[in-house]
Write an enzyme that holds these catalytic residues in place. Structure first.
Site, short mmCIF file in Angstrom:
data_model
loop_
_atom_site.label_atom_id
_atom_site.label_comp_id
_atom_site.label_asym_id
_atom_site.label_seq_id
_atom_site.Cartn_x
_atom_site.Cartn_y
_atom_site.Cartn_z
N CYS A 264 0.81 -1.23 0.00
CA CYS A 264 0.00 0.00 0.00
C CYS A 264 0.84 1.28 0.00
O CYS A 264 0.75 2.08 -0.92
CB CYS A 264 -0.94 0.01 1.20
SG CYS A 264 -2.23 -1.26 1.12
N LYS A 325 6.77 -6.54 7.09
CA LYS A 325 6.28 -6.44 8.46
C LYS A 325 5.97 -7.85 8.94
O LYS A 325 5.88 -8.77 8.13
CB LYS A 325 5.04 -5.54 8.55
CG LYS A 325 3.83 -6.08 7.81
CD LYS A 325 2.63 -5.16 7.94
CE LYS A 325 2.04 -5.20 9.34
NZ LYS A 325 0.76 -4.46 9.44
N ARG A 332 6.46 -7.30 -1.05
CA ARG A 332 6.41 -6.15 -1.95
C ARG A 332 7.07 -4.93 -1.32
O ARG A 332 6.68 -4.47 -0.26
CB ARG A 332 4.96 -5.85 -2.34
CG ARG A 332 4.39 -6.84 -3.34
CD ARG A 332 2.92 -6.64 -3.59
NE ARG A 332 2.10 -7.09 -2.47
CZ ARG A 332 0.77 -7.13 -2.47
NH1 ARG A 332 0.11 -6.73 -3.55
NH2 ARG A 332 0.11 -7.56 -1.42
#
Length: 434
Positions: A264, A325, A332
């Site tokens: 994102c 994370k 990505r």
């Protein structure tokens, strides 16, 4: 209510399963027959805690079904959600909307009754207008309403975010039917008193980008403060706590580290920058955030080499954590990608371990040796680097780690361990911002 979800990627699969868990009848549509078959057999295409059980339970109840047949999937649906990818377009950084528009055309061609088309994918301002234009062009006599309903899901905590959201944003052009349908879709959230926020469609599209850009800015700000702390002899964790206790600022997203990544923030900040440029309203702060974050990831490689005395050639470095994370297998724009490249350019040999990301990471970093656990990765290593703050790395046996290593350098890019614990194990600690 029957809901159709177009796309079984991260957003589509999580959203579809959660809607089914609310009691709706949900059909998830995807062109990839292999993916559909895998999901139906219980194999999820992504790692997300609790998703396999949620999908399995609702599929078993009959509320959640999967198909490759879009025509059959949209029949009788009151709300049809588009949750396909909008990656950065090669060459200019704009969001690639080709998958969205292709889905719209197929949906409209299949419709024979009034419906609400909902863009769940993250799309730039004005996308809903184009979706509406396509619908009007293909079926001018059919009542098709177009709504924007951006997602705010954190990877690793997506199910909880969907069921207990801070807010639900719905953008419409004021259609009473669209408002009624979307109110019914989210009615189960009334018990949690989640605010259902109706706005204009363009406003809803912008809210998603603005939210991600603001969070990315907080991350980048504290990362630059970490650099300043290192230069002046201050402690970034105390700085973050000191400013985060101010209710106007808040403590979240003030953890210094190697830079943001994922599906994102990188693409959404870049898309927002491009939108600002297109409308002659440049967003200089976000432009700088994008640039600083890109440079930071590579700089972490130099930080590691510096902690090793300035020379990594011929040395072995163990990396703990590869995903951007914890609690996801998403690689990505992960900081580890730039870090690995920088260390390999410096002549180092890399061994890595990640609880979930190694299968996806392996083809992205073919020279890296993948280990079975943290201690195997550290075996014979001149340095160990903590990149991703997985829970499994928060209580390592540091003496065992040190005994396995050849060198003594431990570079903690997430500030997991206090200096005293590292020193007691006979290791030399290098941290971020302290």
């Amino acid at each position: 209510m029957k809901i159709t979800m177009i796309g079984t990627g991260y957003v589509g699969l999580v959203s579809g399963a959660c809607f089914a868990d609310f009691g709706h009848d949900v059909v998830c549509v995807d062109k990839d027959a292999g993916k559909i078959a895998a999901i139906e057999s219980g194999r999820m295409p992504i790692f997300e805690p609790g998703l396999d059980k949620l999908v399995g339970d609702n599929a078993a109840s009959g509320r959640l079904t999967f198909t490759t047949d879009l025509d059959a999937g949209v029949k009788g649906a009151e709300a049809i959600f588009i949750a396909v990818g909008t990656p950065s377009r090669r060459g200019d950084g704009h969001a690639d909307l080709s998958y969205v528009y292709a889905a719209v055309r197929e949906i409209v061609e299949a419709l024979d009754a009034p419906a609400v088309i909902v863009t769940k994918s993250t799309v730039p301002v004005g996308t809903g207008d184009e979706v509406e234009r396509i619908a009007r062009e293909l079926k001018p006599d059919l009542d098709i309403q177009v709504v924007s309903n951006p997602e705010f899901l954190r990877e690793g905590a997506a199910i909880g975010d969907f069921k207990r959201p801070d807010r639900v944003v719905v953008g419409t052009t004021g259609s009473e039917r669209a408002i009624a349908v979307m109110s019914q879709v989210y009615r189960p959230l009334n018990l949690n008193q989640a605010p259902l926020m109706f706005t204009g469609r363009r406003t809803a599209e912008l809210i998603k980008y603005a939210a991600n850009a603001f969070l990315a800015t907080k991350i980048t700000f504290i990362n630059e403060m970490a650099d300043l702390c290192e230069a002046v002899g201050a402690e970034v964790q105390d700085v973050a706590r000191g400013i985060g206790l101010d209710n106007r600022i808040g403590a979240k997203f003030l953890h210094a580290g190697p830079g943001y990544g994922g599906s994102c923030f990188p693409k959404d900040t870049l898309a927002l920058v491009k939108t600002g440029q297109d409308y002659d309203a440049p967003i200089r702060i976000v432009e700088t955030v994008v640039q600083v974050n890109d440079l930071r990831k590579r700089a972490m490689g130099r930080k590691i080499v510096k902690a090793m005395g300035g020379d990594a050639r011929g040395k072995t470095i163990a990396l703990l954590g590869l995903t951007f994370k914890p609690n996801t297998d998403d690689m990505r724009d992960a900081p580890s990608l730039a870090i690995v490249q920088a260390l390999e350019d410096a002549g180092a040999r890399i061994v890595a371990y990640d609880p979930e990301g190694m299968e996806i990471a392996a083809p992205m970093m073919p020279k890296v040796v993948m280990a079975k656990d943290a201690y195997e990765a550290a075996d014979g290593a001149d340095a160990v680097v903590l990149i991703t703050e997985w829970d499994i790395f928060r209580a390592l046996d540091l003496k065992r780690l040190a005994a396995a290593m050849t060198g003594t350098a431990l570079i903690d890019l997430r500030n997991i361990y206090p200096a005293g614990e590292i020193e007691a194990a006979g290791l030399d600690l290098s941290r971020v911002g302290g």
